[in-house]
Design a protein around this motif. Sequence first.
Motif, PDB file in Angstrom:
ATOM      1  N   ARG A   1      17.499  54.168  33.757  1.00  0.00           N
ATOM      2  CA  ARG A   1      17.986  55.048  32.704  1.00  0.00           C
ATOM      3  C   ARG A   1      17.567  54.522  31.336  1.00  0.00           C
TER       4      ARG A   1
ATOM      5  N   THR B 228       9.830  58.320  34.946  1.00  0.00           N
ATOM      6  CA  THR B 228       9.194  59.235  35.896  1.00  0.00           C
ATOM      7  C   THR B 228       8.101  58.536  36.695  1.00  0.00           C
TER       8      THR B 228
ATOM      9  N   PRO C 279      16.572  58.781  39.599  1.00  0.00           N
ATOM     10  CA  PRO C 279      16.421  59.826  38.582  1.00  0.00           C
ATOM     11  C   PRO C 279      15.395  60.860  39.018  1.00  0.00           C
TER      12      PRO C 279
ATOM     13  N   TRP D   5      21.932  56.502  36.788  1.00  0.00           N
ATOM     14  CA  TRP D   5      20.665  56.539  37.511  1.00  0.00           C
ATOM     15  C   TRP D   5      20.129  55.134  37.778  1.00  0.00           C
TER      16      TRP D   5
ATOM     17  N   PHE E 126      11.177  63.667  35.191  1.00  0.00           N
ATOM     18  CA  PHE E 126      11.424  64.325  33.913  1.00  0.00           C
ATOM     19  C   PHE E 126      10.119  64.859  33.321  1.00  0.00           C
TER      20      PHE E 126
ATOM     21  N   HIS F 179      14.298  67.263  28.635  1.00  0.00           N
ATOM     22  CA  HIS F 179      14.723  67.460  30.023  1.00  0.00           C
ATOM     23  C   HIS F 179      15.779  66.428  30.394  1.00  0.00           C
ATOM     24  N   TYR F 180      15.505  65.162  30.086  1.00  0.00           N
ATOM     25  CA  TYR F 180      16.471  64.077  30.329  1.00  0.00           C
ATOM     26  C   TYR F 180      17.802  64.410  29.670  1.00  0.00           C
ATOM     27  N   GLU F 181      17.749  64.757  28.389  1.00  0.00           N
ATOM     28  CA  GLU F 181      18.976  65.002  27.630  1.00  0.00           C
ATOM     29  C   GLU F 181      19.719  66.226  28.145  1.00  0.00           C
TER      30      GLU F 181
ATOM     31  N   LEU G  55      11.719  64.207  27.126  1.00  0.00           N
ATOM     32  CA  LEU G  55      13.005  63.667  26.695  1.00  0.00           C
ATOM     33  C   LEU G  55      14.065  64.766  26.658  1.00  0.00           C
TER      34      LEU G  55
ATOM     35  N   VAL H 239      11.264  57.748  28.883  1.00  0.00           N
ATOM     36  CA  VAL H 239      11.343  58.833  29.863  1.00  0.00           C
ATOM     37  C   VAL H 239      10.063  58.915  30.682  1.00  0.00           C
TER      38      VAL H 239
END
Length: 356
Positions: free
Chosen positions: A219, A143, A186, A216, A189, A194-196, A192, A139
């Motif tokens: 990813r 970013t 993407p 994305w 972030f 936030h990603y999820e 993690l 992640v």
Amino acid sequence: MNDDDRTFGIEEEFFVVDREGHLSQSGNTVVDSAEEAQGELQHELTRTQVESATGICRTSDEALGQLKALRAELSEAAARRGCHLLPCGSPLLVETSFPRITPDPRYQRIAEHFGATARTTSTCGCHIHIAIPDRETGVRLITRVRRWLPALLTLTANSAISDGADTGYSSWRYQQWTRWPSAGPPPEFTSLDHYESIVDAWLRAGAILDRQMVYWDVRLSEGQPTVEFRFSDVAATPEEAVLLGILIRGLVTTILDDGPAAPLSNEVLRAHLWRASREGLSGRCPHPRTGDLTPARAVIGDVVDFAAAALESTGDLDFVRDGCARLFESGNGADRQRAKFSERKSPEDVVEMLIH
């Protein structure tokens, strides 16, 4: 993770076309009849496509050998059915009907749920997997690497001609692909979690049916300990695909060692990606550091210089510089498509140039 441990893999999607260059519905039987080389051969969403995936690679020679073998096996299997393998981001000729969906329960669900988006978004990409030690690192990498995606997109753009005409874009595939609700750049972030949280919200909204539909441009892979770069057209040649993979690996190492980058909003990044997909390697691209429009060849040179220490540490710097020099001389896949098309305004000529 040491540079020597940062393995990578390359997935390539291809069209299967008939003798005239039109999309064939034989993709599934081509895969099923192929004698698999090292790596994997797979079905795709539509019957007009096939996919290959290398095994875990450590060197450019290893990746190139596998890609050549996989392309050769698919090409031979297609030839036994009177067809050809076409490495191109979008269909070249005007088609009179939509591709049929592969008879797989998951693909059928996707086609039913997403309707015309699934039936009409027929594109072929190249996906680069880079090993990561854990998902948190992945992640953080996503970013930090976002701002470099437009420059990388120019390198292997390979879909200038589509539906029998010059699209005005170098990567028309990128424009088509981003119609999926989960596709595109993407966000930045924060963690993690936030990603999820975004993936979970998409699932609850029905914008994706499963986690494999997170599309994305970069990813986290669901099945492997990798970050997957998904922005690129399928490369015209295996050499160009390996060049992209090796450059991305060097860039990943450099970015993770370099520290956080300045913020870049998705609104601005989308504009940068649009510009890169339009002009490709022969035009201008927003520079990753400044956002200023700069000749794309100069931007790629700066990307290589930025990653030079990491590339040198794995013995790849000369490979990348030589590969970029060849592309600067001959143009990328889109440039070569456009040059061939301009001779007689014949998309069939472009098919003939590209087919295996």
